[in-house]
Design a protein around this motif. Structure first.
Motif, mmCIF file in Angstrom:
data_model
loop_
_atom_site.group_PDB
_atom_site.id
_atom_site.type_symbol
_atom_site.label_atom_id
_atom_site.label_comp_id
_atom_site.label_asym_id
_atom_site.label_seq_id
_atom_site.Cartn_x
_atom_site.Cartn_y
_atom_site.Cartn_z
ATOM 1 N N MET A 296 1.108 -1.038 -0.362
ATOM 2 C CA MET A 296 -0.160 0.081 -0.004
ATOM 3 C C MET A 296 0.987 1.199 0.170
ATOM 4 S SD MET A 296 -2.834 -0.942 2.263
ATOM 5 C CE MET A 296 -3.742 -2.622 2.514
ATOM 6 N N LYS A 297 1.846 1.146 -0.834
ATOM 7 C CA LYS A 297 3.120 2.024 -1.631
ATOM 8 C C LYS A 297 2.177 3.661 -1.286
ATOM 9 C CE LYS A 297 4.807 1.447 -5.389
ATOM 10 N NZ LYS A 297 6.000 0.795 -6.101
ATOM 11 N N HIS A 298 0.775 3.671 -1.795
ATOM 12 C CA HIS A 298 0.337 4.597 -2.781
ATOM 13 C C HIS A 298 -0.642 5.864 -1.377
ATOM 14 C CE1 HIS A 298 2.352 4.175 -6.674
ATOM 15 N NE2 HIS A 298 2.269 2.468 -6.859
ATOM 16 N N LEU A 299 -0.636 5.050 -1.206
ATOM 17 C CA LEU A 299 -2.470 5.362 -0.096
ATOM 18 C C LEU A 299 -2.001 6.822 1.064
ATOM 19 C CD1 LEU A 299 -4.399 2.358 1.176
ATOM 20 C CD2 LEU A 299 -4.819 4.308 0.149
ATOM 21 N N GLN B 231 -12.335 19.691 0.110
ATOM 22 C CA GLN B 231 -11.606 18.110 0.385
ATOM 23 C C GLN B 231 -11.628 17.475 -1.059
ATOM 24 O OE1 GLN B 231 -11.019 16.435 2.995
ATOM 25 N NE2 GLN B 231 -12.305 16.296 4.580
ATOM 26 N N VAL B 232 -12.497 17.364 -2.011
ATOM 27 C CA VAL B 232 -12.348 16.509 -3.804
ATOM 28 C C VAL B 232 -11.408 18.047 -3.897
ATOM 29 C CG1 VAL B 232 -13.302 16.941 -5.806
ATOM 30 C CG2 VAL B 232 -13.982 16.568 -3.940
ATOM 31 N N LEU B 233 -11.232 19.169 -3.887
ATOM 32 C CA LEU B 233 -9.829 20.161 -4.424
ATOM 33 C C LEU B 233 -8.804 19.451 -3.684
ATOM 34 C CD1 LEU B 233 -11.724 23.356 -4.906
ATOM 35 C CD2 LEU B 233 -11.368 22.580 -6.545
ATOM 36 N N GLN C 5 -3.240 16.578 -3.917
ATOM 37 C CA GLN C 5 -2.803 15.747 -3.707
ATOM 38 C C GLN C 5 -2.042 14.483 -4.480
ATOM 39 O OE1 GLN C 5 -4.744 14.023 -0.202
ATOM 40 N NE2 GLN C 5 -3.916 15.324 1.202
ATOM 41 N N LEU C 6 -2.791 13.964 -5.350
ATOM 42 C CA LEU C 6 -3.118 13.382 -6.765
ATOM 43 C C LEU C 6 -2.574 13.633 -7.308
ATOM 44 C CD1 LEU C 6 -6.214 11.723 -6.229
ATOM 45 C CD2 LEU C 6 -4.346 10.809 -5.835
ATOM 46 N N LEU D 119 -11.005 10.771 0.085
ATOM 47 C CA LEU D 119 -11.037 10.083 -1.061
ATOM 48 C C LEU D 119 -12.706 9.353 -0.781
ATOM 49 C CD1 LEU D 119 -8.098 7.794 -0.462
ATOM 50 C CD2 LEU D 119 -8.428 9.057 -2.722
ATOM 51 N N ARG D 120 -13.705 9.475 0.712
ATOM 52 C CA ARG D 120 -14.395 9.423 0.885
ATOM 53 C C ARG D 120 -15.677 10.352 -0.410
ATOM 54 N NH1 ARG D 120 -16.246 9.763 6.580
ATOM 55 N NH2 ARG D 120 -18.487 8.549 5.552
ATOM 56 N N ALA D 121 -14.575 11.633 -0.106
ATOM 57 C CA ALA D 121 -15.437 12.420 -0.689
ATOM 58 C C ALA D 121 -15.844 12.667 -1.867
ATOM 59 C CB ALA D 121 -15.033 14.075 -0.246
#
Length: 296
Positions: free
Chosen positions: A1-4, A41-43, A48-49, A12-14
């Motif tokens: 799980m190196k990307h989490l 949260q989305v922004l 982050q991604l 992510l929930r949002a």
């Protein structure tokens, strides 16, 4: 799980809730926060991604091509997490866990569950609203109700009901619909996410979907039904979606013609595990309710 570690779980929930619900407001209502909080949260998650998950238009927010894939995998992940937590919260012998599409649950199944509870007081239901097929051998799902062609691998799929479609509308609009050709001049309510085209019903009658009038478009069949009840136009519906509104007089099916689609309703259970009594009891009850609906 190196990307989490790159992103926060709340973000992510949002993102998943916006993608599934189709809007910031729907996600905010589900998560119990403000629209502004969801937007932030989305922004933050997109930052982050380093990629855009949604594109913003004058008509709202919608996933990008990458966003569709991302949200689909997030949904599967959160479903797995929810199932894992659920294993610790109930006695599996007395609780029947069912996965069902949200529109089927809201417009047909839930209004009938009081009758099930009366007939089976020993069993408590736990409904999970989901459109993706959840595998009963890798989750705590006892039974899934799905629409499709029934060719899912490694599960037992039992035929329940064909999906037939037909136009429905408010009585005020039905007064002007004397022949199927009259549909071409009426405002049409469209479901942007439907995989059933109007031509399924029109072509056998010698009519063409391209000749339909304009009308409002929604991304959810339940919203289309509400719009039809409100008198906004004619929609292409099916038994389990429109039955209660038809029986109550809120909607009218102005024509006798029904068109079969390539889809049907199926009861999906484990192919490997023996079927427990609680599953057999629910299936029997559901089949009797279906038979009663068709008789009406």
């Amino acid at each position: 799980m190196k990307h989490l570690p790159r992103v926060h779980l709340n973000g992510l929930r949002a993102v998943e809730a916006v993608g599934r619900g189709g809007s910031l407001s729907a996600a905010a209502e589900e998560l119990g926060v403000s629209v502004g909080a969801v937007s932030q949260q989305v922004l933050k998650t997109e930052a982050q991604l380093g990629v855009a998950i949604f594109e913003r238009t004058g008509r709202g927010i919608r996933p990008t091509a990458l966003g569709h894939q991302f949200i689909e995998r997030l949904g599967a992940g959160f479903q797995a997490l929810d199932s894992a937590v659920a294993l610790t919260r109930h006695d599996t012998d007395s609780v029947l866990t069912i996965s069902v599409a949200p529109v089927f649950a809201a417009k047909w199944l839930v209004p009938r569950l009081a009758r099930y509870a009366k007939a089976h007081p020993e069993t408590k239901l736990r409904l999970e609203a989901s459109i993706g097929l959840v595998h009963p051998d890798s989750t705590d799902i006892d039974l899934a109700i799905r629409v499709g062609e029934g060719h899912w691998p490694d599960v037992r799929a039992e035929y329940l009901l064909p999906q037939e479609v037909f136009p429905v509308c408010a009585p005020s609009i039905a007064r002007n619909l004397r022949t199927p050709e009259d549909v071409l001049t009426a405002p049409i309510i469209r479901d942007a996410n439907s995989n059933i085209e109007w031509d399924v019903w029109l072509k056998p009658l010698g009519l063409d979907e391209r000749d339909l009038a304009e009308g409002d478009t929604f991304t959810d069949a339940a919203l289309c039904l509400d719009a039809a009840i409100a008198g906004q136009g004619v929609m292409l519906a099916w038994h389990t979606l429109a039955h209660d509104a038809l029986r109550g007089g809120q909607l009218v099916a102005p024509f006798r013609e029904r068109a079969k689609t390539r889809f049907s309703y199926w009861l999906v259970t484990s192919q490997k595990r023996p079927e427990p009594a609680k599953v057999r009891g629910f299936k029997s009850w559901l089949q009797s309710e279906i038979a009663q609906m068709l008789a009406e």
